[in-house]
Design an enzyme around this catalytic site. Sequence first.
Site, PDB file in Angstrom:
ATOM      1  CG  ASP A   1       1.479   6.664   6.790  1.00 28.80           C
ATOM      2  OD1 ASP A   1       0.452   6.078   6.948  1.00 28.80           O
ATOM      3  OD2 ASP A   1       1.838   7.548   5.819  1.00 28.80           O
TER       4      ASP A   1
ATOM      5  CG  HIS B   1       0.029   0.707  -0.623  1.00 28.01           C
ATOM      6  ND1 HIS B   1      -0.370   1.031   0.520  1.00 28.01           N
ATOM      7  CD2 HIS B   1      -0.951   1.390  -1.558  1.00 28.01           C
ATOM      8  CE1 HIS B   1      -1.299   1.890   0.442  1.00 28.01           C
ATOM      9  NE2 HIS B   1      -1.685   2.200  -0.539  1.00 28.01           N
TER      10      HIS B   1
ATOM     11  CG  ASP C   1      -6.199   4.155   9.477  1.00 27.65           C
ATOM     12  OD1 ASP C   1      -6.716   3.033   9.881  1.00 27.65           O
ATOM     13  OD2 ASP C   1      -5.206   4.456   8.731  1.00 27.65           O
TER      14      ASP C   1
END
Length: 1562
Positions: A584, A587, A703
């Site tokens: 999750d 980045h 999501d």
Amino acid sequence: MVPKPPPTPAINVFDHLKQDDTVTIYQLKLEDNGAPSKAKTYIRLPPPTKPYILRISLEPGTDASKEGVLFTNFPLDGSFFEREKFHQVELPQDFSKPFEIDLPISQAGAFSYYIEHASPTAASSSRVRCSPGYFSVDPILTIPLRSSILSPNFEILPPAKGGVIQKEEAALPLDGLVIQSIIAKWMGSIEEWTPHLERISRRGYNMLHFTPLQQRGESNSPYSIYDQLSFADDLVKGGDKLSKEEKNEKVKAMVERCRKEFGLLGMMDVVLNHTANNSPWLEDHPEAGYNAVNSPHLLAAVELDTALLELSASLKTRGLPTLLKSTSDLDTIMRVVEGEVLPKLKLYEYYVIDVDTSVKEFDKAWGSANTKASTTAAQISGVDLARLSPKELGEEFAKLCLPQKWTELGERFKAKVDYGAAVGFVQRLKRDEDPVAVFKKVVEIVNLPRYELWDADKKAILDNTRNRLKYTRLDDHGPKLGEITAKLPFVEPLFTRIPKNAKTAKHNPLSLTVANNGWIWDADPLIDFASPASRTYLRRDLIVWGDCVKLRYGKGPSDNPWLWQHMTDYVETLAEMFDGFRLDNSHSTPIHVGEILLDRARVVRPNLYVCAELFTGSQELDLLFVCRLGINSLIREAMNANDAKAQSGLLYSYGLGKPIGAMDTDCLTTASTVGIKGGFYGARIIPLPGSVPHAFLMDCTHDNESPLSKRTAEDALPTGALVTFARAAVGSNRGFDDLYPKLLDVVSEERHYELYESGKENGIGEVKRLLNHLHTEMVLNDGLEGHFSQEGDYITAHRVNPVTHQGYLLVAHTAIHSGPKDRGFINPIRLDGTQVKFIAGSTVKINSTDSRDTKTTLRGLDADIVAIEPVSGTIKKDGATGASYSEIVVPDKFPPGSIMVFATWVDSLEASLDELCASDAKAAFSELTLVDLNPVLFRCDGEERDALGGDGVYTVPGLGDLLYCGFEGWMPHVKHIMATNDLGHPLCGHLRDGTWALDYVHNRLEKQINLLPNLAKPAAWLKTRFDAIKADVPAFLRPKYFCMVINVAYKAAVDRAIDLFSPVVREGNDFVRALALTSIQMYGEVRSASLDPFKVVPSLAAGLPHFTSGWARTWGRDVFISLRGLFLVTGQWSAAKDHILSFCSVLKHGLIPNLLDSGKTPRYNSRDSPWFMLQNIQDYCLMAPEGLDLLKATVRRRFPLDDTWVPFDDQRAFAVTSTVADVIQEILQRHASGIHFREYNAGPNLDMQMSDAGFNIDVDVDWKTGIVSGGSEWNCGTWMDKMGESAKAGNKGYPGTPRDGAPIEIIGLLKSTLRWLSGLAAEGTFPHKGVEATTVDGKSTFVTYQEWDALLQKSFEKLFYIPLDASLDSKFTIKPELVVRRGIYKDVYGTGPGRERADYQLRANQAVAMAVAPELFTPEYALGALEVYEKNLLGPLGVKTLDPIDPDYRGYYDNSNDGHDRSVAKGWNYHQGPEWVWPMGYFLRALLIFDSKAGAGKMNILETHHHIYHILSRHRAHIETDWWAGLPELTNENGAYCHDSCRTQAWSSSTLLDVLDDIAKA
């Protein structure tokens, strides 16, 4: 010093190999600089269900191979992987073959490597570290197999029969993953999961993706984890009464049950970047977050955040609006922020130097004697301060008088001046003003850009605060949070305030305010936005997650030991249970954190699958994360496409796999052997082209917005179906399959997924059942190839097995945009040579878009799946070709939101065709000779037309003429098509259009069987395979099978050639072999040119395509510059001997002809040709088996011995015989006696360009020196033989480079001959001892070879050397006024009067003499001359024919130029600068000799070898990529293309083979 690495260990993973096993080798070829190419930086390797080898290879002699060492953290010694532990393997220094390092792959993981090598410059002792490469080995994911979803008749089987979990397990490739994302809390406790798991498994999913299952924080978001080491209490019944360990065991048991009972692997979201804002352990460890103690740069941001929250709390009491109704209300609050809050905070004080305090301290320092010693550093700076602009002055002051990181934020007025340095600085300004005033001005200058920075940041604070407040309270697309309250302030807190209590009282109060996590638009993911390098929190650029505290790891575990241990326990616990991690917010997680923690997880579970969704905005950054973290798949989303065209492109980019008819693996794989622990095993070598990150393609992530919100509800069916046809891991979320109307909030939503009656489906679940199962079956059954096509709103997807050619076709009518509900337009779908059978078709009918959710249950839309009536494919025949095809017509009732699925197969195409195409080639080509191989592999257009009297090269429409008729003509295009699967290439289109190319390939060989009987077998082999292709292969697959056959045949022909060559070629590297193959290019039969005027025999062409046939094919000089490399080095003794005897037979005037013309009308104007021939005779005698027997061989002389010219068919022709030894003697004697004649048939009929005087040939020996001289200003008797042709420019009849006198290469060749004959005469193996000579006084005397040799030895350097030191000129024959360069050898000695400057020109020829007669040269002089040569003459491929500083230098040759510039008209500058390739070989041979005598090679010969190979790397690169498969005759200046040059020239390849042979023998 060179590191001394251990030897490569034994490959233990292959201990159980059987003798008949085949080992797969994936070959990774590095660039010459030791780094992978950009495309190969990342390599993805398959799961090692059976051990294989990764072979890292490097061409020999490259810069990177010089004392090179491979470093890799791949555990070569069988130990556990440690990222920072690099094992070392020393590169071999054997230049005969590529350097190959084999890594035995038996475990999954992510690894890196790099090469370190010595500096290419011998004088440097430094080492060079090359750019790294990365390779990732996919994990082995073992899962229970399932029964087929279809019956043998392609009927969908019911759940009890189709897709049933089996006991047998198998390793599932990543492409076979079908992943369902679920929110666990919406399934209830794990005791309630069974019906949900049954449904998910029945739908064909084989992996569950869980959002975090840990205890949730106060926001109730799964991603705001309260305790990383404890699963949520509501996950297990009575969880609040269970220990962490007990909950762990229950979850572990459920995950194992999912795998065994439901065939579902488990993947968990792993959150490394933040923790819940109310995580209890923060009270003990506030250092785990970013706070004002460990991150003082956040002080200003904390102060601002607190002030804004205080203002928010006071709005009501201050009479300010708390319920925003308009932007006017918003502006009212912002005016207070701008006019009151910010001015009161004086945040600029965090940016600048305190001027008042600094001035006072400076005033003290100025008067203090104690500071004088410390002013030195500022005083000694070399910058003249008085000359600097104010801006530059400020920068210089900051550099000398302020701390290094003074610009980073900290406490107010953080920057402290070094007053001692400041005193020195002001002293250096030498101004008449008060020094304190001067100091103050300088500080104010330094502060100015800091105030400007604050102004910019203040604007950002105001803009960000306003924009966020507007979005959260006013914008239609915002959350409209309503009234501003204590719980919902007008700004979202960027910091969490840890409660003050007895536990936290022990901490510094500043440490209890910790930074929250969030995200930033267009942020650089490699920069930590909470670090001192960023002002994100002060500027309020962050879109904050108020329920998440950002974790501060520092640079490594030692910076925050407790946090690292806590998070290590977290990932290790999860890795023990779950098969995969979804990272999750990956980045935004510091990359080193991901590396270390994933390494720890992989210790627990080596076959851990890792995927991530990256938002870096850059493919390069994506790849960096993939390489460093070992991410197996990047999450991609089909719903990101905005229309059908983009959707098709997205599917192509991430899910194509290989195109239908792909060739890269089948065609590029080569059979070989590999040695392992003393045994040899069969091997398949598969070249690696580089990899792109693997895709996990989702129709919609959990999501993101639903189809109804983003597209149309109907689009869920076609988009979900299309994704399953991707060659990728695929997936969906539960809400997508069940047709949820909108995105559900994982934070606030508490209801559960709907439970269905057994056997009943809703949403698109029933269709997903078929498609998901088919997806996995296609992967397990090698459905590697695919095709996506878009027409309007339609997308078709086809996926097939490339061997069986069985597959499935999907027709999808997308509904991305609302619009008409009719069929729309699509052309009939045509499948060439393919049978189809309808499996299923469906339309989704949305009855209502209203929500059907209840208070407790989440429900999808009211929708029906309506079956499409079966559609039959119609078999038709193409009117033009007669080929059959299936046609599918989309039915009238096929509205947007519809799909159809078909089975496809090719009836006529047997799986054995691939085997047929690849079989028996070696036997078919095993009887070919090297002469046979010339038409098989090569033959350019002119040769083919001459040899056969018919067609030349093949013409491909849209591509043009091939360069060769043989396989090499096809191979540049075939190699490109195979390597890139470029099925849109013109050749592929031509092959699909018809079979003409197939007919041409074997027909042209059949036509030549009467001339070359050995061609019968290859022709028959080709015909058998092409007949099968024409009979059985549909047009769309014809390119694949044609390329396969051509490639197999080409390899077999090349292998046959290599087998016939000498050991130095057979055992050599690819470059040696490529050069050797040019001998086959050049040596073959044509009718118009021969070595015998009475019959056709093979002859050597000088170059292609200009010198293919007739009188222009075979040139004496070219033959004997080429013969050693092309024939002797390669072991073609008969061909060499045939050419020697042929030219011996045409000896006349003591010369051999430059133009042979089959011996019919030879021309004698070449002074150097006989000397090159004598050198070749010497080489033959020394290199060939029983080579000295050549001297006894007899030849029939073309002309009477009195030099009378007679026609070739005259009875006097060939009437006299001589031995080769006699021919040698005759050449020497005629030169010793003097050669004087006028060419036969002199005049325009012989040479229309030459002046009359040019036909007079004169050669003499100066017996004072032993030097042979000849020629005149009117002819050009050496290889630099360009005769002027332009009357317009005035050079007609004038040689461009007469080189009359004694050319240095002729003297070297003469000396070599004399040395050799002296030795033979002394041994009694040569029948002659010397020559009769006329001395200076006119007397005749006998001069032995030894005496002549000694005379030359004595006089050579005196006549030819131009000393580096002018004071030594008296020892040499020098005219100092003509010297341009020193430390070189003259090009000629004795140029005619008025032209003596030519003697002193730096040209390419001295290297020839050095290579063949090194004894003539003082080693130090020679090496110095070669250094000048290399610096000034060497081009990328060739050698400049004239010094660039010479006024005659003209580097660009254009023979068609008929302008007025005399120096270049009609190519007069042919040898006045253009860079010829063949002298390069002689230069390198000379360098090898003299560098080993007087240079770096004297101490270490490998230094010399590396230097030579470094130069040759350009030639190797050229021949590897050149469509002519050779080296050019010449290039223009600095390697520029010359259109008048032969594209491949015999002597260019030959002399390079010479030097490589010398190295091999050294």
